[in-house]
Design a protein around this motif. Structure first.
Motif, PDB file in Angstrom:
ATOM      1  N   LEU A 146      11.564 -45.489  15.409  1.00  0.00           N
ATOM      2  CA  LEU A 146      12.692 -44.616  15.553  1.00  0.00           C
ATOM      3  C   LEU A 146      12.975 -43.861  16.851  1.00  0.00           C
ATOM      4  O   LEU A 146      14.008 -43.693  17.259  1.00  0.00           O
ATOM      5  CB  LEU A 146      12.464 -43.411  14.258  1.00  0.00           C
ATOM      6  N   LEU A 147      11.891 -43.840  17.379  1.00  0.00           N
ATOM      7  CA  LEU A 147      11.828 -43.440  18.847  1.00  0.00           C
ATOM      8  C   LEU A 147      12.422 -43.973  20.063  1.00  0.00           C
ATOM      9  O   LEU A 147      13.300 -43.911  20.614  1.00  0.00           O
ATOM     10  CB  LEU A 147      10.586 -42.846  19.139  1.00  0.00           C
ATOM     11  N   ARG A 148      12.189 -45.457  19.711  1.00  0.00           N
ATOM     12  CA  ARG A 148      12.652 -46.321  20.805  1.00  0.00           C
ATOM     13  C   ARG A 148      14.085 -46.731  20.521  1.00  0.00           C
ATOM     14  O   ARG A 148      14.968 -46.703  21.285  1.00  0.00           O
ATOM     15  CB  ARG A 148      11.904 -47.704  20.538  1.00  0.00           C
ATOM     16  N   SER A 149      14.607 -46.682  19.144  1.00  0.00           N
ATOM     17  CA  SER A 149      16.051 -46.911  18.858  1.00  0.00           C
ATOM     18  C   SER A 149      16.915 -45.889  19.367  1.00  0.00           C
ATOM     19  O   SER A 149      17.867 -45.802  19.813  1.00  0.00           O
ATOM     20  CB  SER A 149      16.018 -47.339  17.487  1.00  0.00           C
ATOM     21  N   CYS A 150      16.385 -44.507  19.102  1.00  0.00           N
ATOM     22  CA  CYS A 150      16.946 -43.349  19.312  1.00  0.00           C
ATOM     23  C   CYS A 150      17.234 -43.463  20.907  1.00  0.00           C
ATOM     24  O   CYS A 150      18.186 -42.851  21.476  1.00  0.00           O
ATOM     25  CB  CYS A 150      16.356 -42.054  18.694  1.00  0.00           C
ATOM     26  N   ARG A 151      16.049 -43.547  21.553  1.00  0.00           N
ATOM     27  CA  ARG A 151      16.126 -43.550  22.990  1.00  0.00           C
ATOM     28  C   ARG A 151      17.190 -44.625  23.644  1.00  0.00           C
ATOM     29  O   ARG A 151      17.822 -44.258  24.601  1.00  0.00           O
ATOM     30  CB  ARG A 151      14.733 -43.999  23.655  1.00  0.00           C
ATOM     31  N   ASP A 152      17.245 -45.725  22.926  1.00  0.00           N
ATOM     32  CA  ASP A 152      18.356 -46.682  23.319  1.00  0.00           C
ATOM     33  C   ASP A 152      19.638 -46.196  22.950  1.00  0.00           C
ATOM     34  O   ASP A 152      20.733 -46.659  23.791  1.00  0.00           O
ATOM     35  CB  ASP A 152      18.008 -48.138  22.507  1.00  0.00           C
ATOM     36  N   ALA A 153      19.927 -45.350  22.098  1.00  0.00           N
ATOM     37  CA  ALA A 153      21.235 -44.765  21.576  1.00  0.00           C
ATOM     38  C   ALA A 153      21.570 -43.907  22.624  1.00  0.00           C
ATOM     39  O   ALA A 153      22.899 -43.386  22.883  1.00  0.00           O
ATOM     40  CB  ALA A 153      21.198 -44.078  20.296  1.00  0.00           C
ATOM     41  N   GLY A 154      20.679 -43.130  23.323  1.00  0.00           N
ATOM     42  CA  GLY A 154      21.107 -42.226  24.275  1.00  0.00           C
ATOM     43  C   GLY A 154      20.200 -41.181  24.315  1.00  0.00           C
ATOM     44  O   GLY A 154      19.754 -40.543  23.498  1.00  0.00           O
ATOM     45  N   VAL A 155      20.099 -40.434  25.668  1.00  0.00           N
ATOM     46  CA  VAL A 155      19.343 -39.397  25.967  1.00  0.00           C
ATOM     47  C   VAL A 155      20.157 -37.997  26.394  1.00  0.00           C
ATOM     48  O   VAL A 155      20.914 -38.389  27.423  1.00  0.00           O
ATOM     49  CB  VAL A 155      18.049 -39.348  26.685  1.00  0.00           C
TER      50      VAL A 155
END
Length: 786
Positions: free
Chosen positions: A702-711
């Motif tokens: 989840l952390l990796r996918s959310c990071r790919d989605a944008g910060v």
């Protein structure tokens, strides 16, 4: 926070910290650079290396001290020499001042008070802050004391050190008073950074007027202004490519003035060497007590630059600086002053240009070129020292936010601060053109020098008590001896207040108002956030979705708090319908240490139950560390969070086989705590082992996918104003001084190098309160800006 909650957090952090030490992490480039410099330069004892470091220290440490022969005698005898024996008395004061202040005090005593190899006023203050709780903003955590660079010690309860420590910690006026003293010393150093370039360059260029008497003083001033404009304009490019020239230039300068001193002694007689007898200091006061007393202000200029022996000690070893002083600096300075004294005993009417008049004719122009080059080097080292001082003050929240540009990829000490640079240039030009008198500039420089030495003496006295644990007799001897000497110089120079002595005081007053006004405003903002933070019970009551739509992505919420949820976050979720799937509270915290190793920099904790997906990351820095908010920082941040999730899972499997009260929380403990580790509020997982690994992998995914989605970087801006019934001093400090400084300072996004397209500012305006009840009664005016 309850006692049980504190115990839970302490034990949990201790387990995570212990597990964390089992993993290797790459060292931070800047921290490794600082540490390698300390290892190579402080602990490296090869004779060849020490000689090389001693040579290099000449260009960085001894520029100010080395150029003082240009103007000392002129400022000692501004009204001319009445008796040739007065020259011997003045030389005797110079010799013993050099022996007592730079040699005995700084090289033998103060140099031992380094903060892990770092020197300077703020380094002394940081060292004291680690041995006593005297910081006005108490945002330290108990885990900070586990840092390798956070050296401290315990004292016996009945010892003199313990009594002094309790006295400093128990009164707010002692904490504020010590901070005020440190800021005063730092402000005077900044003032000295304006005066030293003026007197050095102007004195070096006086040779033009001596060789061409028909030339007016304005021509020399014009050349000095051109040099200042060029010098400050070149600061943006750094000194990395030309810094190798500094040491050879200063070495040539020392050899030249020493050789000319020997020439003058041989030519005009050795009567001046009688000054080595301290009897002539006593005889100097037998004639005219008032003139002798006033001349001490000029003598003080002979030790201008002594603070650099300690402030720049991080770049070299103590042994290297001592070798350079004993073999080159001290002999050449004494020979130069003795040669000028021998010349003046025969030509007492040439005191106004004693340095250039005593030079042999065939060396005149060559010495003028060398003197000008040495003066420019002294200016450059002073400017660089001012930049470094401002950077340290910024790290300790004692200076408004300014842009720091790193001009070198190899050295972390090569920095450039545009705002400070141009202010220094304007002040240097104003002082040079405004005075047009070397004596007045000399009086100004003497005032700055003596105040800095007094502040250093006081701080080292406290270090002798709290850190070194010296017997009170030795502390009393040190303090009484140097306070007597420096107090005598201060009483002399302060009498010349109307003759230029007011300049550094005026500059220091402006710096003090800026630094303390900013620190006071930041302190009150921190207190406001501490009192207004959101309770964990309220946050948990919102549920895993926080009452909003959780959208893919990561929100980095910047806050000053090291524990609890800031009120700005509740303000955010109240006004917006959605929040990111992962929320990370980031606290950029500067500790009273010179550097924080990369493997110990990030302190990660979980906030609330695991399904809330909220974390806190405290990024800890020392005052010498660099902080660049870029992709590299983000990568290290997320690596720390990934690592925390893995450690969390490992600790779950280790501790759930034997659960006790140490890891259980009841409703009373769930109020304002960060729930760290495996335990959700009021729940205990049923199946350890493989399920825990699966949960950890799911969360990591989840952390990796959310990071790919944008910060998205979410920054809080709290606008404060003093209440109408507040004291008028507080209203001025908050509504005018701090408000003005806040408008003039850089934004947080600029300071952290955050791209505007990925930043979100959340603001609130609030009357500054001094009690929690008043805060609860007040209302908020909010705004949002993209």
């Amino acid at each position: 926070m309850t006692a049980k909650g504190e115990k839970n957090e302490a034990n949990e952090n201790g387990r995570l910290w212990a597990l964390d030490q089992q993993f290797d992490q790459p060292m931070d480039i800047e921290a490794e650079c600082v540490r390698s410099q300390i290892d190579e330069q402080v602990h490296h004892r090869k004779p060849s290396s020490l000689v090389l470091l001693a040579f290099q220290s000449l260009g960085i440490v001894y520029g100010d001290l080395g150029t003082s022969p240009l103007y000392v005698f002129y400022n000692i005898f501004p009204d001319g020499i009445k008796d040739p024996e007065d020259v011997v008395g003045a030389l005797s004061f110079i010799i013993y001042s050099l022996a007592l202040i730079p040699l005995v005090k700084y090289l033998f005593i103060v140099s031992r008070a380094t903060d892990n190899g770092q020197g300077g006023t703020f380094a002394l203050y940081s060292l004291l802050c680690r041995h006593a709780k005297i910081r006005t903003i108490s945002n330290q955590d108990h885990t900070d004391e586990r840092l390798r660079t956070y050296s401290t010690s315990t004292v016996h309860e009945k010892s003199f050190a313990a009594k002094t420590k309790r006295w400093l910690e128990s009164h707010s006026y002692t904490k504020n008073g010590l901070l005020v003293l440190v800021i005063v010393g730092s402000s005077m150093l900044i003032g000295d950074g304006v005066i030293i370039p003026c007197i050095s360059v102007v004195s070096a260029l006086n040779g033009i007027k001596l060789s061409h008497p028909q030339m007016s003083q304005e021509v020399a001033m014009g050349v000095a202004v051109v040099i200042f404009i060029a010098l400050f304009w070149l600061q943006r490019f750094g000194t990395e490519k030309i810094s190798w020239l500094f040491a050879p230039i200063i070495l040539i300068w020392f050899i030249s003035i020493g050789g000319i001193g020997i020439f003058n002694i041989l030519k005009y007689g050795s009567r001046a060497l009688k000054a080595f007898s301290p009897v002539y200091m006593y005889r100097a006061f037998n004639g005219n007590h008032k003139d002798a007393w006033l001349s001490l202000g000029g003598v003080m200029l002979s030790i201008a630059g002594s603070e650099a022996l300690f402030a720049d000690i991080s770049n070299f070893s103590v042994a290297a600086i001592q070798i350079a002083f004993f073999l080159v600096v001290l002999p050449c300075l004494i020979l130069s002053y003795s040669g000028q004294a021998a010349y003046l005993m025969e030509h007492s009417d040439r005191v106004n240009d004693a340095f250039y008049s005593s030079i042999p004719d065939n060396l005149y122009w060559a010495m003028m070129v060398v003197a000008t080059a040495a003066a420019i080097v002294a200016c450059q080292t002073t400017i660089s020292a001012t930049f470094s001082l401002v950077k340290q003050a910024l790290a300790l929240d004692c200076f408004p936010r300014v842009k720091i540009v790193h001009t070198s990829k190899k050295s972390s000490t090569e920095i450039y601060i545009p705002e400070v640079n141009w202010i220094l240039m304007v002040l240097c030009i104003a002082v040079t053109v405004g005075f047009k008198n070397q004596i007045h500039i000399g009086n100004a420089s003497g005032t700055a020098v003596v105040v800095v030495t007094l502040v250093t003496t006081f701080l080292v006295t406290l270090i002798m008590i709290l850190v070194w644990r010296c017997h009170w007799v030795f502390v009393l001897i040190f303090a009484a001896f140097f306070f007597l000497i420096e107090g005598t110089y201060f009483s002399s120079i302060i009498l010349k207040f109307n003759e230029g002595g007011w300049v550094p005081l005026a500059i220091a007053a402006c710096c003090f108002i800026t630094m303390y006004g900013w620190h006071y405003g930041r302190q009150k903002c921190y207190e406001f956030e501490m009192h207004g933070k959101v309770s964990m019970a309220w946050l948990v009551g919102l549920g895993p979705s926080l009452g909003l739509v959780r959208v893919p992505g990561i929100g980095l919420v910047y806050t000053k708090l090291v524990s609890g949820v800031p009120h700005i976050f509740s303000h955010f979720i109240t006004n917006l319908p959605a929040i990111h799937s992962i929320v990370i509270f980031i606290c950029i915290k500067y500790l009273p240490v010179c550097t924080v190793p990369q493997e110990e920099r990030f302190l990660v904790r979980r906030i609330g139950p695991k399904d809330f997906h909220m974390f806190r990351c405290v990024a800890r820095y020392g005052y010498k560390d660099l902080h660049k908010k870029d992709d590299d920082f983000e990568s290290r941040l997320f690596e720390s969070i990934y690592r925390h999730v893995r450690l969390d899972s490992l600790m779950d499997m280790d501790c759930y086989s034997d659960i006790d009260d140490e890891f259980s929380l009841d409703e009373n403990d769930a109020g304002d705590e960060d729930v760290v580790g495996p335990v959700s509020v009021g729940t205990v997982p049923a199946s350890p082992g493989r399920s825990r690994n699966l949960e950890a992998e799911q969360e990591l995914e989840l952390l990796r996918s959310c990071r790919d989605a944008g910060v998205v970087h979410i920054l809080g801006n709290t606008l404060v104003a003093a209440r109408e019934d507040s004291h008028w001093c507080k209203r001025i400090a908050i509504d005018y001084v701090y408000a003005l400084l806040r408008k003039l300072s850089r934004e947080n996004s600029v300071l952290f190098n955050i791209p505007r397209e990925s930043s979100l500012n959340v603001g609130q305006e609030q009357d500054l309160q001094f009690s929690r009840m008043q805060q609860l009664k007040s209302g908020y005016l909010s705004y949002l800006s993209l």
